[in-house]
Design an enzyme around this catalytic site. Structure first.
Site, mmCIF file in Angstrom:
data_model
loop_
_atom_site.group_PDB
_atom_site.id
_atom_site.type_symbol
_atom_site.label_atom_id
_atom_site.label_comp_id
_atom_site.label_asym_id
_atom_site.label_seq_id
_atom_site.Cartn_x
_atom_site.Cartn_y
_atom_site.Cartn_z
ATOM 1 N N TYR A 185 -33.883 98.186 37.686
ATOM 2 C CA TYR A 185 -34.519 99.395 37.153
ATOM 3 C C TYR A 185 -34.655 99.359 35.633
ATOM 4 C CZ TYR A 185 -33.560 101.330 41.816
ATOM 5 O OH TYR A 185 -33.495 101.548 43.170
ATOM 6 N N ASP A 226 -28.322 102.360 44.946
ATOM 7 C CA ASP A 226 -29.232 103.491 45.110
ATOM 8 C C ASP A 226 -29.554 103.673 46.594
ATOM 9 O OD1 ASP A 226 -31.078 105.450 44.654
ATOM 10 O OD2 ASP A 226 -32.574 104.170 43.698
ATOM 11 N N ASP A 275 -27.651 106.433 49.494
ATOM 12 C CA ASP A 275 -28.481 107.416 50.206
ATOM 13 C C ASP A 275 -28.328 107.247 51.720
ATOM 14 O OD1 ASP A 275 -29.365 108.699 47.987
ATOM 15 O OD2 ASP A 275 -31.487 108.615 48.544
ATOM 16 N N LYS A 319 -26.792 89.981 47.109
ATOM 17 C CA LYS A 319 -27.784 89.208 47.876
ATOM 18 C C LYS A 319 -27.777 87.805 47.259
ATOM 19 C CE LYS A 319 -31.178 88.912 50.900
ATOM 20 N NZ LYS A 319 -30.920 88.898 52.350
ATOM 21 N N ASP A 325 -28.122 93.230 53.212
ATOM 22 C CA ASP A 325 -28.810 93.527 54.476
ATOM 23 C C ASP A 325 -27.793 93.755 55.596
ATOM 24 O OD1 ASP A 325 -28.394 90.902 53.720
ATOM 25 O OD2 ASP A 325 -29.975 90.059 54.952
#
Ligand code: NAD
Length: 360
Positions: free
Chosen positions: A141, A248, A252, A191, A224
């Site tokens: 970001y 993020d 959620d 990852k 994942d």
């Protein structure tokens, strides 16, 4: 203890829920002999209306001088014009930056009395108690990004995930220290099979854990797989640390486990200086002013403030116990109750928390 707490009530239901959290903090101060001094400042839409700026300088100055900050929520349809010079959310981003808040903590705790509100089965989620640490100021970001026009009429766009060793070290350390005070297990999510930035996370985190936290159980999970494990075995996690974008998305996803937005607090912390505490929900303009907003997430954010900024663990736990007892008594705000069942308003449910606190 004396503590200066800045209140940023903000917009919509923000002022309603913040006022209730202050009542709870005042009760804690009386009960445990503390002196909490509250100073209310403007942020978000109301600050734009009054000063033209979503984060006026005197709000920033007051926050920097405080011991901790309690925020309600910002935003609403009144300030939604996409062509507006500034938006309420700009105030939030700026205060995080001004205070160097690089870690976002989000506890995901399921309350036994509310598990049936969750989309997942009781046997999977009951007993879940996870503390997420999401890196907040680096990664995808904030890395170099852009869009360029190609000769064939297409466009090419890119966003880059960038991390430095010290950015990873400081949040892994913070998460591991929290794990030490909990169930002593840290899960690092990355990852690393694909991303170079994740490989830095993996190397750095492994080194910090080996050198400084050999007493903790440590595991690494690919993002994942984590997306699946959160839904199939959420109880197996204690503290989870991850980068900005993965955090993020995963937080959620995890916020659906307890089944209600109105119960979830969060905190943003830096290396030193005040932390910022808030409910994860927004300003709920659809119910603002009706007296039915659920204040429990903000009350639980106040408990986090006591724990993480003032080191008042007993007081924080007293609030959390009081909230659990109120739910166990069957008290519900409208967002938590099945249709047609009796509910309590914002003030009435706080009255119950205060009664329960008196007995803790
Ligand atoms: P929201 O969280 O405000 O509301 C979503 C739904 O949940 C609404 O139906 C609302 O009534 C309900 N709800 C939320 N909090 C509740 C509570 N405490 N008690 C009872 N019901 C509650 O999200 P939204 O509607 O997408 O956004 C509304 C505004 O809030 C927007 O302007 C958005 O930008 C802003 N927002 C701010 C923050 C923040 O300040 N941190 C976070 C998210 C959204």
């Amino acid at each position: 203890m004396k503590a200066n707490i800045v209140l940023l009530p903000g917009d919509g239901i923000g002022p309603e829920v913040t006022a209730q959290a202050v009542r709870v903090l005042e009760s804690i101060a009386r009960k445990f002999g503390h002196d909490f001094v509250f100073l209310s400042k403007k942020i978000g839409g109301i600050a734009i209306d009054e000063t033209g700026d979503a984060l006026p300088q005197d709000t920033t100055d007051a926050c920097k001088k405080s011991d901790a900050i309690l925020l309600g929520a910002v935003g609403g349809p009144k300030w939604d014009d996409p062509n507006a010079k500034t938006r309420p959310e700009a105030g939030l981003l700026k205060i995080r930056k001004e205070l160097g808040l690089f870690a976002n903590l989000r506890p995901i705790v399921t309350f036994t009395e509310l598990v049936d509100a969750s989309p997942l089965k009781r046997e999977i989620i009951e007993g879940t108690d996870i503390l997420f640490f999401r890196e907040l100021t680096g990664g995808l970001y904030f890395g170099p990004s852009g869009t360029e026009d190609l000769p064939d009429g297409q466009q090419r766009a890119y966003s880059t995930a960038v991390y430095t060793t010290s950015e990873v070290e400081r949040i892994v350390r913070m998460a591991a220290e929290a794990a030490r005070k909990r169930r002593r297990k840290l899960t690092m999510v990355d990852k690393a099979n694909v991303l170079e930035a994740s490989r830095l996370w993996r190397r750095t985190s492994a080194r910090i854990m080996k050198e400084e936290f050999p007493d903790l159980e440590y595991e690494v999970v690919l993002v994942d797989s984590m997306a699946m494990h959160l839904l199939s075995r959420p109880k197996s996690f204690d503290v989870v640390v991850t980068s900005n974008m993965f955090g993020d998305i995963l937080t959620d996803e995890a916020s659906m486990l307890p089944g209600s937005l109105g119960m979830l607090p969060s905190a943003s912390l830096g290396s030193n200086g005040p932390g910022l505490y808030e409910p994860i929900h927004g300003s709920a303009p659809d119910i603002a002013g009706t007296g039915i907003a659920n204040p429990l997430a903000t009350i639980l954010a106040a408990a986090m403030l006591l724990r993480h900024s003032l080191s008042l663990e007993t007081e924080a736990a007293a609030i959390e116990t009081a909230v659990k007892k109120v739910l166990a008594q069957g008290c519900r705000t409208a967002d938590l109750a099945p249709k047609g069942t009796p509910t309590l308003g914002t003030i009435a449910i706080t009255d119950k928390v205060l009664e329960s606190l008196d007995k803790v």
